[in-house]
Structures are given as C-alpha cells and as structure tokens.
Design a protein around this motif. Structure first.
Motif, short mmCIF file in Angstrom:
data_model
loop_
_atom_site.label_atom_id
_atom_site.label_comp_id
_atom_site.label_asym_id
_atom_site.label_seq_id
_atom_site.Cartn_x
_atom_site.Cartn_y
_atom_site.Cartn_z
N ASP A 28 16.68 6.06 67.81
CA ASP A 28 16.93 5.84 66.39
C ASP A 28 16.68 4.38 66.02
O ASP A 28 16.14 4.07 64.95
N ILE A 29 17.03 3.45 66.94
CA ILE A 29 16.78 2.03 66.70
C ILE A 29 15.28 1.76 66.71
O ILE A 29 14.76 1.00 65.89
N MET A 30 14.57 2.41 67.65
CA MET A 30 13.13 2.24 67.74
C MET A 30 12.44 2.69 66.46
O MET A 30 11.54 2.02 65.95
N GLN A 31 12.89 3.83 65.91
CA GLN A 31 12.31 4.34 64.67
C GLN A 31 12.61 3.41 63.50
O GLN A 31 11.74 3.12 62.68
N THR A 32 13.86 2.91 63.45
CA THR A 32 14.23 1.99 62.38
C THR A 32 13.39 0.73 62.43
O THR A 32 12.92 0.23 61.40
N MET A 33 13.17 0.20 63.63
CA MET A 33 12.38 -1.02 63.77
C MET A 33 10.93 -0.77 63.37
O MET A 33 10.30 -1.61 62.72
N SER A 34 10.40 0.38 63.75
CA SER A 34 9.03 0.73 63.35
C SER A 34 8.91 0.80 61.83
O SER A 34 7.94 0.32 61.24
N ASP A 35 9.92 1.39 61.18
CA ASP A 35 9.92 1.49 59.71
C ASP A 35 10.00 0.11 59.06
O ASP A 35 9.34 -0.15 58.05
N LEU A 36 10.80 -0.77 59.65
CA LEU A 36 10.94 -2.13 59.10
C LEU A 36 9.62 -2.90 59.22
O LEU A 36 9.23 -3.61 58.29
N VAL A 37 8.95 -2.77 60.38
CA VAL A 37 7.66 -3.45 60.57
C VAL A 37 6.63 -2.92 59.56
O VAL A 37 5.87 -3.69 58.96
N ALA A 38 6.63 -1.60 59.36
CA ALA A 38 5.70 -0.99 58.40
C ALA A 38 5.99 -1.48 56.97
O ALA A 38 5.06 -1.79 56.21
N ARG A 39 7.28 -1.56 56.64
CA ARG A 39 7.65 -2.01 55.29
C ARG A 39 7.27 -3.47 55.09
O ARG A 39 6.80 -3.86 54.01
N ARG A 40 7.43 -4.28 56.13
CA ARG A 40 7.05 -5.69 56.03
C ARG A 40 5.55 -5.80 55.77
O ARG A 40 5.12 -6.61 54.93
N ASN A 41 4.75 -4.99 56.44
CA ASN A 41 3.31 -5.00 56.21
C ASN A 41 2.96 -4.62 54.77
O ASN A 41 2.05 -5.19 54.17
N GLN A 42 3.68 -3.63 54.23
CA GLN A 42 3.46 -3.22 52.84
C GLN A 42 3.74 -4.36 51.88
O GLN A 42 2.99 -4.62 50.93
N LEU A 43 4.85 -5.06 52.11
CA LEU A 43 5.22 -6.19 51.25
C LEU A 43 4.20 -7.32 51.35
O LEU A 43 3.88 -7.96 50.34
N LEU A 44 3.68 -7.54 52.57
CA LEU A 44 2.67 -8.58 52.74
C LEU A 44 1.39 -8.26 51.96
O LEU A 44 0.77 -9.14 51.36
N VAL A 45 1.02 -6.98 51.95
CA VAL A 45 -0.17 -6.55 51.20
C VAL A 45 0.04 -6.81 49.70
O VAL A 45 -0.83 -7.36 49.02
N MET A 46 1.20 -6.42 49.19
CA MET A 46 1.50 -6.62 47.76
C MET A 46 1.61 -8.10 47.43
O MET A 46 1.18 -8.55 46.36
#
Length: 315
Positions: free
Chosen positions: A123-141
């Motif tokens: 569950d921690i691994m999935q949460t971290m993956s989601d956070l990294v993906a969200r950070r990438n989205q914010l960087l694009v915007m």
C-alpha cells in the motif's frame, strides 16, 4: 483446522504467468493454484493453516497479487533474490529444473539461509507511485504556465504568478510526503541510500525507481534495460533492416531517468565521458542519452543486487 507444530515451516513459491507452484517444507506438501484472484485466495488459505515462519517468492515482482495478498493476510514473506537462489542450487548440486523442484529449492533456501523478513508494504509502494505520478503532472502544468509567460501580454502576467506559486507549493508538499514514506520503511530507506550514492540520481529519481521498478536488483541486466524500455529492439523483415528503436517499458521511470541523465552527464564523470564519446562517434544526442540511461540502469541493478554503494572507476 490449525496445525500445532514446533517445526520451522518454510514455504517456497515459484511464480509463473498462469500458475503458482507452492511447496511447504518440511511437511512435504506440494500444490498448484492458478495465478489469479481465486487461486491466490485458495493458496493463502492453505498456507495459513500451517502457520509458516517464512514464505519465499523468488521473482521480486512486488506488483504480483500474491505478495499483496500475503501482506494483507499478515503472513511473513521474503522477497528472495533469484541470483542467490541459483547460487544456492549450485552449492547443493541441484541441476534438474521443474516448477515443483523450483518451489522445493526456494523453500530449502529459506530453511537453510533464514533471511530477514521483508518489511515492504504494497500500500505504501502504491501511494509513493501515485505521488511521483502526481508530481510529474504538476511539473507538466507548471512548465505550460511558464511557457505562457513568454507569450502573454504584460498585463496578464499577474494572473500566472499566483498559479506558479501554488504549483511550487504543492510540488514541495508532495516531495516531503515521498521522503516520509521512504523513511518509514527500512528497506526503502536502504535502497534510497544506495541509489542516491550515484551522482545524478536525486530523491525523486530514487523514489520513482523504488515505487515503479521494485524488481530492480532481482533481475539480469538485459531484463532491467527491457523493463525500463531502453533496450533497442530490432526491426527486420526479409531484406528490410530498419533502425533499432526503444519501445515499451515503464515510461514513468524512463522519463525520470532521462531527466536524471541530463544532470548526470554534467556531474558524473562516468556518464559524461560515455556521452561525449558517443556524440563524438556521430550518434545523435538523444540516442547517446538513451544509451547512457541504459548503462545507468544496468549499474543501478548491480548495485541493488549486491547491496553496494556507487564507486566511480579509478582512472
């Protein structure tokens, strides 16, 4: 009915694409189940009866549902390095290879070596993956808004600056959450230290590898390159021979490592010299960068496999 026994129960699991081969040692119990939700639930139920000391899964593919099911059932599991299993087989003189023998070998390895239980939490691994993906989205915007600063009239710049400030604030918050997750798990923390010992790999690149490439360190170098999608694929048919191109793989990790390499060719003498040599030989800059990324992932795979820190070759 729960088995009462003082025996040291070790379970070996050989994971295949379609089935799980399971051996319980020293009870000499062997069975197979389908590698799907129903089969895994059946396996967990059968294993739990015997109160195992350790359950060994030797592929290292933590995204596999079986490992997640073990974690949810509070069963003690170990992610065994397949290279160590292979060496153990050589040490005891085992040459024959079948699914059943592989499961028996994994259980035997666990009983003999008694490696430390895994503390990884899916569950921690999935949460971290989601956070990294969200950070990438914010960087694009964030990049899109920065680009708009160059084309919008001056009177509209004031509408962009608050948005950029908000993006920066949210990115920092996400990065802090990622660091806390890594610190909460000893295995993540150990991996993080090894990964960041290489110049060019920062906290976000390390977090992306840990969450999106958990197999790293448990596979061959060729498999590592293919999994990230930086291994060139042949394009040949009859007399036609096209240029080899990269394809497939986990684009989230590849994107992060590509950016990490942009830094590495400036700060890491190993990758700097490799990049310069390839460009001097006539390779396009992007091709040279991808080749360096492939070299980086191969080295990181070896570092995690052997548990060693980065050490630049002596000139």
């Amino acid at each position: 009915m729960k088995t009462n026994t003082n025996q040291n129960i070790n379970v070996g699991v050989d994971t295949g694409k379609f089935q799980l081969d399971i051996y319980i040692r020293p009870l000499d119990i062997y069975f197979t189940v389908k590698n799907d939700e129903i089969g895994i639930a059946e396996a967990i139920k059968k294993i739990k009866i015997h109160s195992p000391n350790r359950i060994f899964e030797a592929t290292g593919r933590l995204e596999m549902p079986f490992i997640i099911a073990c974690a949810k059932a509070n069963l003690p599991f170990v992610i065994a390095n397949p290279i160590h299993i292979k060496r153990f087989a050589g040490a005891i003189g085992q040459r024959a290879k079948t699914d059943k023998l592989d499961a028996q070998l994994i259980a035997h390895y666990g009983e003999a070596i008694k490696p430390t239980l895994s503390t990884l939490k899916p569950d921690i691994m999935q949460t971290m993956s989601d956070l990294v993906a969200r950070r990438n989205q914010l960087l694009v915007m964030q990049t899109m808004e920065k680009n708009r600063l160059q084309i919008l009239p001056k009177e509209l710049i004031s509408t962009i600056k608050p948005i950029l400030a908000a993006f920066k604030n949210q990115i920092e918050k996400i990065e802090n959450k990622i660091l806390k997750l890594i610190e909460s798990c000893p295995e993540y923390s150990a991996k993080n230290t090894i990964l960041q010992s290489m110049k060019g790999i920062g906290k976000i690149a390390a977090a992306s590898i840990i969450s999106n490439l958990p197999e790293l360190g448990y596979m061959s170098n060729k498999e590592a390159g293919a999994l990230v999608g930086v291994a060139p694929m042949n394009r040949e048919s009859g007399r036609y021979k096209g240029l080899r191109k990269i394809q497939g793989g986990r684009h989230q990790v590849r994107t992060v490592l590509y950016m990490a390499m942009m830094s590495a060719i400036q700060s890491n003498p190993v990758f700097k010299s490799t990049y310069q040599r390839l460009v001097a030989a006539g390779k396009p800059k992007k091709v040279a960068l991808i080749a360096c990324v492939r070299k980086m992932i191969v080295i990181l795979n070896s570092m995690l496999r052997d548990g060693v820190m980065w050490e630049a070759p002596k000139v």
